[in-house]
Design an enzyme around this catalytic site. Structure first.
Site, PDB file in Angstrom:
ATOM      1  N   HIS A 173       0.830  -1.204   0.000  1.00 17.98           N
ATOM      2  CA  HIS A 173       0.000   0.000   0.000  1.00 17.98           C
ATOM      3  C   HIS A 173       0.863   1.251   0.000  1.00 17.98           C
ATOM      4  O   HIS A 173       0.671   2.158  -0.826  1.00 17.98           O
ATOM      5  CB  HIS A 173      -0.914  -0.012   1.229  1.00 17.98           C
ATOM      6  CG  HIS A 173      -1.616   1.285   1.485  1.00 17.98           C
ATOM      7  ND1 HIS A 173      -2.959   1.475   1.252  1.00 17.98           N
ATOM      8  CD2 HIS A 173      -1.161   2.478   1.965  1.00 17.98           C
ATOM      9  CE1 HIS A 173      -3.297   2.710   1.562  1.00 17.98           C
ATOM     10  NE2 HIS A 173      -2.221   3.348   2.009  1.00 17.98           N
ATOM     11  N   GLU A 174       1.791   1.319   0.936  1.00 13.08           N
ATOM     12  CA  GLU A 174       2.585   2.542   1.072  1.00 13.08           C
ATOM     13  C   GLU A 174       3.482   2.763  -0.141  1.00 13.08           C
ATOM     14  O   GLU A 174       3.651   3.896  -0.606  1.00 13.08           O
ATOM     15  CB  GLU A 174       3.411   2.484   2.354  1.00 13.08           C
ATOM     16  CG  GLU A 174       2.580   2.526   3.625  1.00 13.08           C
ATOM     17  CD  GLU A 174       1.745   3.799   3.746  1.00 13.08           C
ATOM     18  OE1 GLU A 174       2.140   4.836   3.185  1.00 13.08           O
ATOM     19  OE2 GLU A 174       0.684   3.752   4.390  1.00 13.08           O
ATOM     20  N   HIS A 177       1.829   4.400  -3.095  1.00 15.68           N
ATOM     21  CA  HIS A 177       1.785   5.864  -3.089  1.00 15.68           C
ATOM     22  C   HIS A 177       2.936   6.423  -3.927  1.00 15.68           C
ATOM     23  O   HIS A 177       2.796   7.455  -4.580  1.00 15.68           O
ATOM     24  CB  HIS A 177       1.884   6.397  -1.665  1.00 15.68           C
ATOM     25  CG  HIS A 177       0.601   6.325  -0.892  1.00 15.68           C
ATOM     26  ND1 HIS A 177      -0.563   6.912  -1.329  1.00 15.68           N
ATOM     27  CD2 HIS A 177       0.307   5.730   0.303  1.00 15.68           C
ATOM     28  CE1 HIS A 177      -1.533   6.699  -0.435  1.00 15.68           C
ATOM     29  NE2 HIS A 177      -1.040   5.976   0.551  1.00 15.68           N
ATOM     30  N   TYR A 188      -3.699  14.937  -2.685  1.00 14.37           N
ATOM     31  CA  TYR A 188      -4.079  14.219  -1.473  1.00 14.37           C
ATOM     32  C   TYR A 188      -5.128  15.009  -0.698  1.00 14.37           C
ATOM     33  O   TYR A 188      -4.908  15.473   0.409  1.00 14.37           O
ATOM     34  CB  TYR A 188      -2.834  13.953  -0.624  1.00 14.37           C
ATOM     35  CG  TYR A 188      -2.985  12.803   0.329  1.00 14.37           C
ATOM     36  CD1 TYR A 188      -3.161  11.504  -0.154  1.00 14.37           C
ATOM     37  CD2 TYR A 188      -2.930  12.996   1.703  1.00 14.37           C
ATOM     38  CE1 TYR A 188      -3.287  10.440   0.713  1.00 14.37           C
ATOM     39  CE2 TYR A 188      -3.052  11.941   2.575  1.00 14.37           C
ATOM     40  CZ  TYR A 188      -3.230  10.661   2.079  1.00 14.37           C
ATOM     41  OH  TYR A 188      -3.358   9.598   2.953  1.00 14.37           O
ATOM     42  N   GLU A 197      -5.686   6.980  -1.924  1.00 15.27           N
ATOM     43  CA  GLU A 197      -5.683   5.940  -0.898  1.00 15.27           C
ATOM     44  C   GLU A 197      -6.231   4.624  -1.439  1.00 15.27           C
ATOM     45  O   GLU A 197      -5.711   3.545  -1.147  1.00 15.27           O
ATOM     46  CB  GLU A 197      -6.498   6.393   0.310  1.00 15.27           C
ATOM     47  CG  GLU A 197      -5.751   7.307   1.255  1.00 15.27           C
ATOM     48  CD  GLU A 197      -4.556   6.627   1.897  1.00 15.27           C
ATOM     49  OE1 GLU A 197      -4.637   5.422   2.224  1.00 15.27           O
ATOM     50  OE2 GLU A 197      -3.514   7.297   2.053  1.00 15.27           O
ATOM     51  N   ASP A 270      -9.108  14.579   8.066  1.00 14.56           N
ATOM     52  CA  ASP A 270      -8.446  13.541   7.272  1.00 14.56           C
ATOM     53  C   ASP A 270      -8.313  13.956   5.807  1.00 14.56           C
ATOM     54  O   ASP A 270      -8.609  13.196   4.892  1.00 14.56           O
ATOM     55  CB  ASP A 270      -9.227  12.228   7.397  1.00 14.56           C
ATOM     56  CG  ASP A 270      -8.547  11.039   6.713  1.00 14.56           C
ATOM     57  OD1 ASP A 270      -7.307  11.020   6.658  1.00 14.56           O
ATOM     58  OD2 ASP A 270      -9.273  10.145   6.245  1.00 14.56           O
ATOM     59  N   HIS A 275      -9.139   8.642   3.861  1.00 14.14           N
ATOM     60  CA  HIS A 275      -9.141   7.253   4.317  1.00 14.14           C
ATOM     61  C   HIS A 275     -10.541   6.707   4.510  1.00 14.14           C
ATOM     62  O   HIS A 275     -10.721   5.492   4.619  1.00 14.14           O
ATOM     63  CB  HIS A 275      -8.382   7.113   5.643  1.00 14.14           C
ATOM     64  CG  HIS A 275      -6.903   7.330   5.548  1.00 14.14           C
ATOM     65  ND1 HIS A 275      -6.319   8.556   5.770  1.00 14.14           N
ATOM     66  CD2 HIS A 275      -5.894   6.477   5.247  1.00 14.14           C
ATOM     67  CE1 HIS A 275      -5.012   8.455   5.630  1.00 14.14           C
ATOM     68  NE2 HIS A 275      -4.731   7.214   5.310  1.00 14.14           N
TER      69      HIS A 275
END
Length: 487
Positions: A173-174, A177, A188, A197, A270, A275
């Site tokens: 996932h990270e 990005h 974002y 995300e 957020d 998210h």
């Protein structure tokens, strides 16, 4: 290249809930993570952009030879908040005595392997970018993040969260990005941030599925299932197949993700709910992958990757725009009217981003509108069967006029549909049979004084509309421009 805001796997609303816990250690570590993450976000708030970065050096193995493959370096922050830290394991070196180092090393490798094997992409930037990671960041730090250049892993508090290197889908996932940063550059914030995300969740779980050789049907579609301590009442951080059901814990609260545009969350927190609302496109991907069948990283994943890495996506892309692009990409790859294209369109319809074909609002998005208050650029040219009227014949005459703009230029063309290229003729027939143009014209005001204005007249279809260029979906705008250019 401008840097992307720090993207953490644990969203702030979870940490805020934990910060209010009556367990002192849990609350302390959550507050510290919140303060740290907010500091990093405030110092990295510039948007992403499509970069022109330099090619990374070729990988050098431990024996000094060069080869193809990942170029990994894992370092240890040793409880500090300094990166990269002390180098612990480089590419090709034997395993470390530190389990977190080896998990990070293996997770980076599994991620590189998916991008290479499934999409012929050489690392995150497509140019062999080295993969860097730091473990043991901070003291009981409750998060992991991509900072624009490398991965950073905390060890968790041991009460709610285990160490963040345990979950390969979190690593995937990270790092995804990073791919988004080097391709679509999605802002974002709001819907584009939720797409950012979601794309990371999609390719994060695909890393896990690819590593385990799981089909779409066999997969659990959970993000971060290995992170939660056994005491937590929950399965994972997110459930892509059933958003809103991942956890329901007295300390964490209840999973707030919506599964449908009817429940879209409007919030300033957020980064505009990046998210939270990512659950909607997450579920769309799962539905498409399940309907297509087989391995999700193949057909469904390739469609999503084509959009993320293609030229048609913009940094401020919203859900409906992205949906339209995936439908188009599915048609380009598998053929218009194919089962794959139908599966993709149906998936977006089921989550309320695209309205059902042939129903009210059939050619536009349902639920929330454009991300920036601008036009819905997603609406594809309607497909056969989507209209409410009879498609005009090939002999039908269409008068298309473009006026306005800074220079006040006028371009005009009157043409029989049968004189156009076959694909454009069909697109015009479908468009004129649907209420799309009338609906756009009726629902928008003249808000851009210097914009181009398009007028469309077709007596056979009973169409006579005028629409400003900024309000036109991209597919229709392109059709208009192609038609004028062929004159």
């Amino acid at each position: 290249m401008t840097q992307m805001p720090q993207c953490t796997i644990v969203p702030p609303y979870i940490l805020e809930a934990l910060a209010a816990s009556d367990e002192p250690a849990v609350a302390k570590h959550a507050r510290e993570a919140l303060q740290h993450d907010e500091h990093l976000r405030s110092t990295r708030r510039t948007p992403t952009a499509r970069p022109t970065g330099r090619r990374a050096p070729r990988r050098e193995d431990a024996d000094g030879t060069h080869g193809t493959g990942p170029h990994r370096t894992i370092s240890d922050a040793k409880g500090t908040q300094t990166t990269p830290g002390t180098k612990m394991r480089a590419e090709g070196e034997p395993a470390s005595d530190d389990e977190a180092v080896n998990e990070a090393y293996d997770g980076l490798g599994a991620t590189w392997q998916l991008w290479s094997a499934a999409y012929s992409r050489d690392s995150l930037d497509g140019k062999g970018m080295p993969l860097l990671a730091t473990v043991h960041y901070g003291r009981n730090y409750d998060n992991a993040f991509w900072d624009g250049t490398q991965m950073v892993f905390g060890d968790g508090d041991g009460v709610i969260f285990e160490r963040f290197t345990r979950s390969v889908d979190v690593i995937g996932h990270e790092l995804a990005h990073g791919v988004t940063e080097h391709t679509a550059g999605l802002l974002y914030q709001g819907q584009s941030g939720a797409l950012n995300e979601s794309i990371s969740d999609v390719f994060g779980v695909l890393v896990k599925q690819h590593q385990l050789d799981q089909s779409a049907e066999q997969a659990d579609w959970l993000v971060g299932a290995d992170l939660l301590n056994p005491s937590v009442k929950g399965r994972a951080l997110r459930d892509m197949r059933n958003p809103g059901t991942a956890y329901d814990d007295p300390r964490l609260g209840k999973d707030p993700q919506p599964a449908h545009m009817d429940d879209f969350v409007d919030t300033d927190d957020d980064n505009g709910g990046v998210h939270i609302n990512s659950g909607i496109p997450n579920r769309a991907f799962v539905l498409a992958a399940l309907e297509i069948g087989g391995n999700a990283w193949e057909a469904a994943g390739s469609i999503w990757y084509a959009v993320v890495s293609g030229d048609g996506i913009r940094a401020d892309c919203d859900f409906a725009t992205f949906a339209g692009l995936t439908v188009t990409a599915a048609g380009s790859t598998h053929g218009d009217g194919s089962a794959e294209q139908a599966a993709v369109r149906s998936a977006w319809e089921q989550v309320g981003v695209l309205a059902p074909a042939g129903g009210p609002g059939d050619a536009g998005p349902a639920g929330a509108g454009g991300e920036t208050g601008g036009p819905d650029r997603s609406t594809p040219v309607p497909s056969p069967g989507e209209g409410h009227g009879q498609a005009p014949s090939a002999d039908a005459q269409v008068l298309l006029r473009r006026t306005g703009g800074f220079a006040g230029q006028v371009r005009e063309r009157q043409v029989a549909l049968g004189e156009l290229p076959e694909r454009d003729a069909k697109d015009w027939q479908h468009l004129l049979a649907a209420p799309t143009l009338q609906r756009i014209a009726a629902s928008t005001e003249r808000t851009h004084p210097d914009a181009y204005i398009y007028s469309v007249v077709c007596d056979e279809a009973g169409c006579n509309v005028t629409i400003q260029e900024p309000h036109l979906p991209e597919a229709i705008h392109s059709l208009f421009e192609r038609t004028l250019a062929d004159d």
